[in-house]
Design a protein around this motif. Structure first.
Motif, PDB file in Angstrom:
ATOM      1  N   ALA A 163       1.240   9.682  -7.059  1.00  0.00           N
ATOM      2  CA  ALA A 163       0.517   8.411  -7.122  1.00  0.00           C
ATOM      3  C   ALA A 163       0.544   7.838  -8.535  1.00  0.00           C
ATOM      4  N   GLN A 164       0.412   8.715  -9.538  1.00  0.00           N
ATOM      5  CA  GLN A 164       0.463   8.261 -10.934  1.00  0.00           C
ATOM      6  C   GLN A 164       1.838   7.693 -11.271  1.00  0.00           C
ATOM      7  N   ARG A 165       2.892   8.338 -10.731  1.00  0.00           N
ATOM      8  CA  ARG A 165       4.245   7.823 -10.962  1.00  0.00           C
ATOM      9  C   ARG A 165       4.419   6.446 -10.321  1.00  0.00           C
ATOM     10  N   ILE A 166       3.807   6.264  -9.140  1.00  0.00           N
ATOM     11  CA  ILE A 166       3.875   4.949  -8.470  1.00  0.00           C
ATOM     12  C   ILE A 166       3.240   3.885  -9.358  1.00  0.00           C
ATOM     13  N   TYR A 176      -6.883   6.139  -5.055  1.00  0.00           N
ATOM     14  CA  TYR A 176      -7.974   6.403  -4.111  1.00  0.00           C
ATOM     15  C   TYR A 176      -7.599   7.584  -3.215  1.00  0.00           C
ATOM     16  N   PRO A 177      -8.337   8.702  -3.286  1.00  0.00           N
ATOM     17  CA  PRO A 177      -8.081   9.808  -2.347  1.00  0.00           C
ATOM     18  C   PRO A 177      -8.407   9.360  -0.918  1.00  0.00           C
ATOM     19  N   SER A 178      -7.559   9.794   0.074  1.00  0.00           N
ATOM     20  CA  SER A 178      -7.787   9.446   1.484  1.00  0.00           C
ATOM     21  C   SER A 178      -7.243  10.575   2.345  1.00  0.00           C
ATOM     22  N   ASN A 179      -8.157  11.322   2.983  1.00  0.00           N
ATOM     23  CA  ASN A 179      -7.768  12.541   3.701  1.00  0.00           C
ATOM     24  C   ASN A 179      -6.989  13.432   2.725  1.00  0.00           C
ATOM     25  N   ASP A 180      -5.750  13.752   3.022  1.00  0.00           N
ATOM     26  CA  ASP A 180      -4.955  14.575   2.096  1.00  0.00           C
ATOM     27  C   ASP A 180      -3.953  13.736   1.309  1.00  0.00           C
ATOM     28  N   SER A 181      -4.137  12.425   1.304  1.00  0.00           N
ATOM     29  CA  SER A 181      -3.209  11.536   0.609  1.00  0.00           C
ATOM     30  C   SER A 181      -3.905  10.862  -0.579  1.00  0.00           C
ATOM     31  N   TYR A 182      -3.080  10.166  -1.371  1.00  0.00           N
ATOM     32  CA  TYR A 182      -3.578   9.432  -2.538  1.00  0.00           C
ATOM     33  C   TYR A 182      -2.995   8.025  -2.469  1.00  0.00           C
ATOM     34  N   ILE A 183      -3.887   7.027  -2.446  1.00  0.00           N
ATOM     35  CA  ILE A 183      -3.492   5.648  -2.171  1.00  0.00           C
ATOM     36  C   ILE A 183      -3.461   4.827  -3.455  1.00  0.00           C
ATOM     37  N   VAL A 238       6.177   9.655  -0.202  1.00  0.00           N
ATOM     38  CA  VAL A 238       5.522   8.344  -0.263  1.00  0.00           C
ATOM     39  C   VAL A 238       5.766   7.600   1.044  1.00  0.00           C
ATOM     40  N   LEU A 239       4.719   6.980   1.575  1.00  0.00           N
ATOM     41  CA  LEU A 239       4.841   6.038   2.685  1.00  0.00           C
ATOM     42  C   LEU A 239       4.409   4.665   2.184  1.00  0.00           C
ATOM     43  N   LEU A 240       5.104   3.625   2.636  1.00  0.00           N
ATOM     44  CA  LEU A 240       4.847   2.260   2.170  1.00  0.00           C
ATOM     45  C   LEU A 240       4.442   1.372   3.347  1.00  0.00           C
ATOM     46  N   ILE A 257       0.854  -1.184   0.000  1.00  0.00           N
ATOM     47  CA  ILE A 257       0.000   0.000   0.000  1.00  0.00           C
ATOM     48  C   ILE A 257       0.889   1.234   0.000  1.00  0.00           C
ATOM     49  N   PHE A 258       0.743   2.062  -1.040  1.00  0.00           N
ATOM     50  CA  PHE A 258       1.518   3.290  -1.163  1.00  0.00           C
ATOM     51  C   PHE A 258       0.613   4.485  -0.846  1.00  0.00           C
ATOM     52  N   SER A 259       1.076   5.359   0.062  1.00  0.00           N
ATOM     53  CA  SER A 259       0.350   6.588   0.385  1.00  0.00           C
ATOM     54  C   SER A 259       1.186   7.758  -0.118  1.00  0.00           C
ATOM     55  N   ALA A 260       0.667   8.482  -1.105  1.00  0.00           N
ATOM     56  CA  ALA A 260       1.411   9.563  -1.752  1.00  0.00           C
ATOM     57  C   ALA A 260       0.842  10.919  -1.362  1.00  0.00           C
ATOM     58  N   THR A 261       1.698  11.929  -1.391  1.00  0.00           N
ATOM     59  CA  THR A 261       1.269  13.277  -1.002  1.00  0.00           C
ATOM     60  C   THR A 261       0.561  14.022  -2.126  1.00  0.00           C
ATOM     61  N   SER A 262       0.643  13.529  -3.351  1.00  0.00           N
ATOM     62  CA  SER A 262      -0.029  14.204  -4.473  1.00  0.00           C
ATOM     63  C   SER A 262      -0.510  13.168  -5.479  1.00  0.00           C
TER      64      SER A 262
END
Length: 651
Positions: A529-532, A585-592, A557-559, A520-525
């Motif tokens: 997320a698209q790059r992931i 998937y948007p989640s709070n201010d992150s993108y999963i 990114v958090l993993l 599960i990757f949590s991205a700041t933008s």
């Protein structure tokens, strides 16, 4: 969970039939023992809203709960549980606590709590000189210590340097270096007599001589200042307990600190990553506190260093893990009423309690015509050997002619033999005493207090129906707990064969939902997320992706890796369950982004995986069978005429 439900049932049953009843309508009998209608009516009215099963909310349905409760009490007594020492000890503890509000203690406690509140507004900086002498010391040693502290006080009052006097004379450890300086302290920081002397002394002044269990003191007050106000902070915590995470906690907290610097929302990061789940749901916000109230001085120091609302600390290490703290609010001063409950609790637990005990004893003596008899010491100084100091005294029977009266209280006479039995029991748990006389004096004070309170409580149960009812309720509650623990809870835990058979019979009730083995990757933008997604499609490893997208110490990114059951909080709520790379998937201010490596099907859980739930359900089945046995064992007869009358009244 089962224990909690049973205790709730105890509450549901409410007050017992100890209260004197104006109308002795018998509602039912259990083996000929009557249960009265007014008891049932009271508990029904009191607890109806707490009953969750709608079928038990009418009188007939509730009656079954009531009968089951009474059957359990009858069985507990039949098994002799009311005679067991642990039950008796627990009941005595509760009886002591309950009687406090009737024993004149509440007003005295409230006064001391108010005094503590007033003192808590200030901190005092003081130095002291200590001459050690215990309460058990010989009279000549006590006098020598007193004369020495008196001489030092006279020298200090004449202008000699207090610090120099402390370094040369004080028997406090390290006084030769500290000069007796204690720094700043406030209420509850010192023993009560010392605290009182300090608060009663002006800045620059020398206190009167004060005696504590350490010895004699004199105190010089160096400064007084207003105490720090309470503050409100929010925090993000990453636990460093072994096995809590697959990642490095310090690395994760530093990553989050970087994300905050990059403009990420504190609340969102707290909700998503903080291991303090109680505060995480509120964006990390904690209850107000001041210094000394938390069990984490490092946390308090860091919080109070934040100067402006909204300031955020660097990562801080405590015994609980790593924290990032944000200052949210400085709290206005609270009133006494707002702090009263907590202050009274501390009064009851600390050395202020001795002040209350002495006052209570005086009140009881006056109320019930206390009369002192023969002084105990001349007889007991010879009767009790020095072996009591090593807990080895063997009590011999006191001849009738020598068994004098110590005192009378009301219609009760307390004899030498009563005190002798107390000494024999009490010696086993005593701290060391310097001499026998000091031990006997301490034991006698305890003994007299215990006997005075026992008499008052016994009279209270006769004289006060409300007290009798509440105490009776607790008696029954303890019995219910003990009989359930013996016959149901422990039986279920210890019956490994029966538990396994129950599991085999009901294992279809314990199933895994669909699960995924995923990264599960949590991205700041969204762009990150698209790059992931693109890098995953290229076959790049998760750690490689994380390293490349977090260059130069930045955190984009958090993993999180592992096996997750569908519906767990780590997974997006609407995740499409299929192997491969998910949408964003948007989640709070992150993108999963989730890379599902494998979809694991539903299936039955092994016993070890659900043992707690199986034990709980097995206990329920055992209780059902047990209640059937009790209904067969005891003869329950309901008075239908009285029951109809109860129904009319309750309508």
């Amino acid at each position: 969970m089962k224990n909690i439900l049973t205790l709730l049932l105890v509450v549901l049953m409410g007050t017992t039939s100890v209260i004197s009843q104006k109308k002795k309508d018998v509602l039912l009998t259990i083996d000929g023992n009557p249960v009265y209608a007014d008891e049932f009516e009271r508990v029904y009215k009191k607890n109806l809203d707490l009953v969750q099963d709608e079928s038990q909310k009418d009188v007939d349905g509730y009656m079954q709960l009531f009968i089951d409760y009474k059957l359990k009490i009858a069985e507990a007594k039949a098994q002799g549980l009311d005679k067991k020492e642990p039950y008796q000890v627990e009941l005595r503890k509760y009886r002591d606590q309950l009687s406090r509000s009737y024993l004149f203690e509440e007003k005295l406690t409230e006064d001391l709590a108010k005094e503590a509140y007033d003192r808590s507004k200030e901190e005092i900086n003081a130095s002291h000189i200590l001459i050690e002498v215990g309460f058990e010391a010989k009279p000549q040693d006590t006098l020598a210590a007193y004369n020495k502290i008196k001489s030092l006080r006279e020298r200090a009052l004449k202008g000699e340097d207090f610090e120099k006097l402390a370094k040369e004379n004080s028997q406090e450890p390290n006084a030769d270096k500290s000069g007796g300086n204690l720094g700043y302290f406030s209420v509850f920081s010192m023993v009560y007599p010392f605290e009182t002397a300090a608060y009663n002394t002006k800045v620059g002044g020398i206190s009167e001589i004060v005696r504590t269990n350490f010895g004699y003191h004199i105190i010089k007050v160096n400064d007084r200042r207003a105490r720090l106000p309470k503050i409100v902070v929010s925090h993000i915590m990453i636990s460093d307990k072994k096995g809590a995470h697959t990642f490095d906690p310090e690395e994760r907290i530093n990553e989050i600190a970087t994300m905050l610097k990059q403009g990420q929302s504190f609340e969102s990061l707290a909700k998503e990553f903080s291991d303090d789940k109680n505060s995480a749901v509120n964006g990390g916000k904690l209850k107000p506190f001041t210094k000394g109230e938390l069990r984490a001085p490092e946390f308090e120091d860091a919080a109070y260093k934040l100067k402006n609302i909204g300031d955020i600390s660097k990562p801080v290490k405590t015994e609980f893990g790593w924290h990032i703290i944000r200052l949210d609010e400085r709290v206005p001063e609270t009133t006494f009423e707002e702090q009263k409950a907590e202050l009274e609790k501390r009064v009851k637990q600390g050395d202020r309690a001795k002040v209350v005990v002495n006052a209570v004893n005086k009140k009881i003596k006056e109320k019930y015509n206390y009369k002192k008899g023969t002084d105990y010491l001349p007889f007991f100084d010879t009767y009790v050997s020095d072996s009591v100091l090593t807990r080895n005294w063997d009590m011999k029977p006191i001849p009738t002619a020598q068994d004098k009266t110590l005192f009378t209280i009301g219609d009760r006479t307390v004899k030498f033999s009563d005190f002798a039995s107390y000494v024999a029991d009490r010696q086993r748990s005593t701290m060391p005493f310097a001499d026998k006389e000091s031990l006997l004096a301490s034991f006698y004070d305890e003994f007299e207090t215990e006997k005075l309170k026992d008499y008052y409580r016994d009279r209270l149960e006769v004289e006060n129906p409300q007290y009798a009812a509440v105490l009776g309720e607790y008696r029954d509650g303890l019995l219910i707990f003990d009989v359930m623990e013996k016959n149901i809870w422990n039986a279920a835990k210890n019956d490994s064969l029966g538990l396994k058979q129950f599991y085999e019979k009901t294992k279809q009730n314990y199933r895994w939902k669909q699960r995924v083995d995923a990264d599960i990757f949590s991205a700041t933008s969204q762009m990150t997320a698209q790059r992931i997604q693109k890098m995953l499609e290229e076959g790049r490893a998760p750690e490689e992706i994380k390293a490349e997208l977090n260059p130069d110490g930045s955190v984009n990114v958090l993993l999180t890796q592992g096996i997750f059951e569908v519906g767990e909080q780590e997974l997006p709520a609407n995740l499409e369950i299929k192997k491969g790379i998910s949408t964003i998937y948007p989640s709070n201010d992150s993108y999963i982004v989730v890379n599902v490596k494998e979809v694991l099907p539903e299936g039955i859980k092994e016993l070890d995986e659900v043992k707690g739930r199986v034990i709980s359900n097995y206990q329920t089945e055992l209780e059902t069978q047990w209640m059937d046995q009790l209904r067969s064992k005891y003869d329950v007869e309901v008075n239908n005429k009285t029951l109809k009358k109860v129904k009319r009244q309750l309508k």
